[in-house]
Structure formats: C-alpha cells, structure tokens
Design a protein around this motif. Structure first.
Motif, short mmCIF file in Angstrom:
data_model
loop_
_atom_site.label_atom_id
_atom_site.label_comp_id
_atom_site.label_asym_id
_atom_site.label_seq_id
_atom_site.Cartn_x
_atom_site.Cartn_y
_atom_site.Cartn_z
N ASN A 43 0.82 -1.22 0.00
CA ASN A 43 0.00 0.00 0.00
C ASN A 43 0.85 1.27 0.00
OD1 ASN A 43 0.87 -0.54 2.60
ND2 ASN A 43 -1.10 -0.21 3.57
N HIS A 44 2.01 1.23 0.68
CA HIS A 44 2.90 2.39 0.65
C HIS A 44 3.43 2.62 -0.76
CE1 HIS A 44 3.86 1.28 5.11
NE2 HIS A 44 2.68 1.86 4.97
N VAL A 45 3.78 1.55 -1.43
CA VAL A 45 4.29 1.66 -2.81
C VAL A 45 3.22 2.22 -3.74
CG1 VAL A 45 5.21 0.36 -4.77
CG2 VAL A 45 5.92 -0.24 -2.45
N GLU A 46 1.99 1.72 -3.60
CA GLU A 46 0.89 2.17 -4.46
C GLU A 46 0.62 3.67 -4.24
OE1 GLU A 46 -2.15 1.27 -7.35
OE2 GLU A 46 -0.37 0.23 -6.66
N ARG A 47 0.65 4.12 -3.01
CA ARG A 47 0.41 5.53 -2.72
C ARG A 47 1.49 6.40 -3.37
NH1 ARG A 47 -0.57 4.35 3.73
NH2 ARG A 47 -2.50 3.16 3.47
N TYR A 48 2.74 5.97 -3.25
CA TYR A 48 3.84 6.75 -3.83
C TYR A 48 3.74 6.77 -5.35
CZ TYR A 48 8.48 7.59 -5.74
OH TYR A 48 9.53 8.05 -6.50
N LYS A 49 3.51 5.63 -5.98
CA LYS A 49 3.46 5.56 -7.44
C LYS A 49 2.33 6.43 -7.99
CE LYS A 49 3.68 1.44 -9.21
NZ LYS A 49 3.44 -0.02 -9.34
N SER A 50 1.16 6.37 -7.36
CA SER A 50 0.04 7.17 -7.87
C SER A 50 0.27 8.66 -7.63
CB SER A 50 -1.28 6.72 -7.22
OG SER A 50 -1.29 6.96 -5.83
N PHE A 51 0.90 9.00 -6.50
CA PHE A 51 1.24 10.39 -6.23
C PHE A 51 2.20 10.92 -7.29
CE2 PHE A 51 3.98 13.65 -4.42
CZ PHE A 51 3.08 14.51 -3.81
N LEU A 52 3.25 10.17 -7.54
CA LEU A 52 4.24 10.58 -8.53
C LEU A 52 3.61 10.72 -9.91
CD1 LEU A 52 7.19 11.09 -9.41
CD2 LEU A 52 7.44 8.60 -9.65
N GLY A 53 2.80 9.73 -10.31
CA GLY A 53 2.16 9.78 -11.62
C GLY A 53 1.25 10.98 -11.77
N GLN A 54 0.49 11.30 -10.72
CA GLN A 54 -0.44 12.43 -10.79
C GLN A 54 0.31 13.76 -10.84
OE1 GLN A 54 -3.62 12.10 -11.20
NE2 GLN A 54 -4.24 14.23 -11.06
N MET A 55 1.38 13.90 -10.09
CA MET A 55 2.15 15.14 -10.11
C MET A 55 2.77 15.36 -11.49
SD MET A 55 2.06 16.89 -7.23
CE MET A 55 3.48 17.96 -7.42
N LEU A 56 3.32 14.31 -12.09
CA LEU A 56 3.93 14.45 -13.40
C LEU A 56 2.88 14.68 -14.48
CD1 LEU A 56 6.71 11.71 -13.19
CD2 LEU A 56 6.98 14.19 -13.03
N PHE A 57 1.69 14.14 -14.29
CA PHE A 57 0.60 14.39 -15.24
C PHE A 57 0.16 15.85 -15.18
CE2 PHE A 57 -4.01 14.77 -15.89
CZ PHE A 57 -4.10 14.35 -17.21
N LEU A 58 0.08 16.38 -13.96
CA LEU A 58 -0.35 17.76 -13.79
C LEU A 58 0.71 18.75 -14.26
CD1 LEU A 58 -2.01 17.39 -10.27
CD2 LEU A 58 -3.21 17.80 -12.43
N ASP A 59 1.97 18.40 -14.06
CA ASP A 59 3.08 19.27 -14.49
C ASP A 59 4.31 18.40 -14.73
OD1 ASP A 59 5.05 21.09 -14.95
OD2 ASP A 59 4.87 22.13 -13.03
N PRO A 60 4.59 18.06 -16.00
CA PRO A 60 5.75 17.22 -16.29
C PRO A 60 7.07 17.81 -15.81
CG PRO A 60 4.30 17.37 -18.20
CD PRO A 60 3.81 18.38 -17.20
N GLY A 61 7.10 19.10 -15.53
CA GLY A 61 8.33 19.74 -15.10
C GLY A 61 8.50 19.82 -13.59
N CYS A 62 7.55 19.28 -12.84
CA CYS A 62 7.66 19.36 -11.38
C CYS A 62 8.76 18.43 -10.87
CB CYS A 62 6.32 19.03 -10.72
SG CYS A 62 5.88 17.29 -10.81
N LYS A 63 9.19 18.66 -9.64
CA LYS A 63 10.26 17.86 -9.04
C LYS A 63 9.72 17.10 -7.85
CE LYS A 63 14.95 18.29 -7.14
NZ LYS A 63 16.03 19.25 -6.78
N VAL A 64 9.81 15.76 -7.92
CA VAL A 64 9.36 14.91 -6.82
C VAL A 64 10.55 14.08 -6.35
CG1 VAL A 64 7.80 13.06 -6.09
CG2 VAL A 64 7.00 14.79 -7.74
N GLU A 65 10.97 14.30 -5.11
CA GLU A 65 12.08 13.55 -4.52
C GLU A 65 11.53 12.44 -3.63
OE1 GLU A 65 14.13 16.35 -2.15
OE2 GLU A 65 14.71 17.66 -3.83
N PHE A 66 12.13 11.25 -3.73
CA PHE A 66 11.72 10.17 -2.83
C PHE A 66 12.83 9.88 -1.84
CE2 PHE A 66 11.53 5.71 -1.54
CZ PHE A 66 10.27 5.70 -0.96
#
Length: 322
Positions: free
Chosen positions: A177-200
């Motif tokens: 569930n932690h992995v799924e939350r991170y993956k969907s968060f990352l995908g949504q942020m990049l969809f909304l703005d491909p230029g955003c920066k997401v650090e894990f």
C-alpha cells in the motif's frame, strides 16, 4: 474505543501479555482466579472469552502495529457479539503455531500484509477455511483495503492546487500500500506538471523516526515546499524535529500525512496536519459482512473491496500560488 493495545489490557488485569494470549486462546496453565480477571478486563473492551466449543473459530493474524491492532480489535468486537470464538496469533513470531491454528479455523483474518507464499501456506493448512485479507492488497478469498491509488492522487492534487511543484515523498517500501500511494502520487504530479520535481526518500522500518528526520534535515539545506508521507506514522514525528530546527509548518514547508494520528498511537502530534483518511469502522463492517456471508466467496476468484479515501484538511498546506 480508541488506542487500546493488548499490553494495556494485560496491565489492567495485572498479568503478562503471554497470559492474556493463553486466556484468549482458551489454553490451560492459567488459574481460575487469573482467568476470571483476564476475562473481565477483555469483556470490558468488547471481547468474548466464554470459550464455547460449539462456536466457530475466527483466527486473527495480527502483526505488531498500533494501527493494525486497532483494526483487528474493532473487528473482533463485532464478531464476538455474534458468538464467534476469536483466536489471536502472529505468524511473524510463531509460524508453526499459527499454521496449527489455521487448521482449526473456519475463517482466517489476515491483518499482517501477507505474502503470496504465506497465503498459499494457509490454504495448504486448511483448504476449507475462508481467508479475509485486511489492508494487505489482493490475495485470499476476500481482500478489503483503502483505494491507495486514489489516495496518492488526492494528495498530489491537493499540493498541486496550492502551488507546490517541488515535493518530497517520505515512506518505506516494505508494504504494497505504501508503494501504491507513492506511485500514484508521482504519476499524478507528473501528469499535472511534467516539469515538477518529486524527490523520494526511503524510510527503513526499525529506524527511529526522529533520527530519520534529523538526518534528512542535516543533509538537505534546500527543502521541498511540500512533504508527503504515505507511511503516515513518520509524519507524527516531523513537527517535533521541525520545532528543534526552528522550522514552522506550513510557513517553511507544507505537510500531508496518511491516516489519522489518533488511529496509530505513536506520539501525540505537535500540531494537526492534512491527511488522506478512510473510515476504519467501514473497513471492519465490510469484514464482518463477508465473514457472515461466506457462501458468496466459495469460488476461486478473490473479491476485492476498496474503500474510498478522502482528504482531511487541518491547515498544514500553505497556498504558495501567489
């Protein structure tokens, strides 16, 4: 009932946790007087410890986690009122004993993030039992979980709507569930703005959360504007570390956690913060429903029920659009 743990009940009865487990499992080597004290304490929290042999046995496999324990206790309370015999186990501590108990159970409730291998072992030990998998992803006859994919998206949209384009994600990767939350968060942020920066930044279970945060702040002078913690428990410690460093939430950075802090009982958060939440009572109600309606799950396909999460706003995300 909130934040009740087995060791708290044992302390109230004046016995060890091991003795508490013996009474719950209807085992011997406990005096009548001690058994009465334990039963009284357990009944005070909604358990049924009558030891009626004719009632069906529901085996609970619960790992040591305050949030998971809370879910298991709530479901035990519901089932005990219907005259089921609830038996507690933890496969991570006593695997053979757990599998022995599986062979005698009508239903096995997995509150333990079971692997596919473990589920196969349970099925081999008792082909006729119904396996109910709580918060562990797909697997078993019934799987009940929150929609972690949607939860990650909700967190991303909340931060994005408030102007955050540089975000840090802090979580372990040991649970699906932690992995799924991170993956969907990352995908949504990049969809909304491909230029955003997401650090894990990975948190390793067993690490002191306070040390984890202090090490992070020492190593990173330029902070993201937003922090997202798919592993909700570590978010509880963040405000304390921020205060030591004279940082303020949300002035210096914004924060979103996962699940309500009071459902974990780790530390009392220094301040409330925005969280992705789901209804634990609804989760246990579905567990009770599927246990009472087992003819529905006699086929080989897993029934997967997802609970819809929601965003709970407490004021820890600052709008930086201006």
């Amino acid at each position: 009932m909130n934040r009740v743990h087995f060791h708290n009940i044992a302390d109230e009865a004046g016995v060890s946790v091991r003795t508490l487990y013996r009474v719950m499992n209807n085992q011997g080597a406990v005096s009548s007087a001690t058994r009465r004290k334990v039963v009284t304490a357990l009944n005070r929290y909604g358990y049924l410890c009558s030891g009626q042999k004719e009632s069906q046995t529901i085996l609970f496999d619960i790992i040591r986690s305050s949030f998971i324990e809370r879910v298991g206790i709530l479901l035990m309370q519901r089932l005990s009122l219907r005259d089921f015999r609830c038996v507690l186990s933890n496969h991570t501590e006593q695997k053979e004993r757990f599998l022995d108990a599986v062979s005698q159970a009508a239903v096995v409730v997995m509150c333990s993030f079971p692997t596919e291998t473990l589920l196969q072992e349970v099925r081999a030990a008792n082909p006729d039992c119904t396996i109910v998998n709580i918060l562990g992803g797909v697997g078993g006859d019934v799987a009940i979980d929150s929609d972690d994919y949607q939860g990650g998206q909700l967190a991303a949209r909340h931060l994005f709507a408030n102007g955050h384009r540089h975000v840090g994600v802090f979580s372990s990767l040991d649970q699906p569930n932690h992995v799924e939350r991170y993956k969907s968060f990352l995908g949504q942020m990049l969809f909304l703005d491909p230029g955003c920066k997401v650090e894990f930044h990975e948190y390793f279970p067993g690490t002191d959360p306070g040390d984890f945060w202090m090490n992070y702040f020492r190593a990173h002078k330029q902070l993201p504007t937003g922090f997202f913690c798919p592993l909700g428990g570590i978010a509880d410690y963040l405000p304390y570390c921020a205060e030591k460093l004279k940082l303020k939430i949300p002035d210096d950075f914004s924060l979103i956690g996962y699940n309500r802090p009071e459902e974990r009982n780790y530390v009392q958060p220094l301040q409330p913060f925005d969280s992705i939440v789901f209804d634990v009572e609804q989760l246990t109600a579905w567990g009770e429903y599927y246990i009472l309606n087992r003819p529905m799950v006699t086929n080989q396909a897993c029934i997967h029920t997802l609970l819809q999460p929601s965003l709970e706003i407490k004021g820890s995300v600052r709008n930086i659009n201006s």
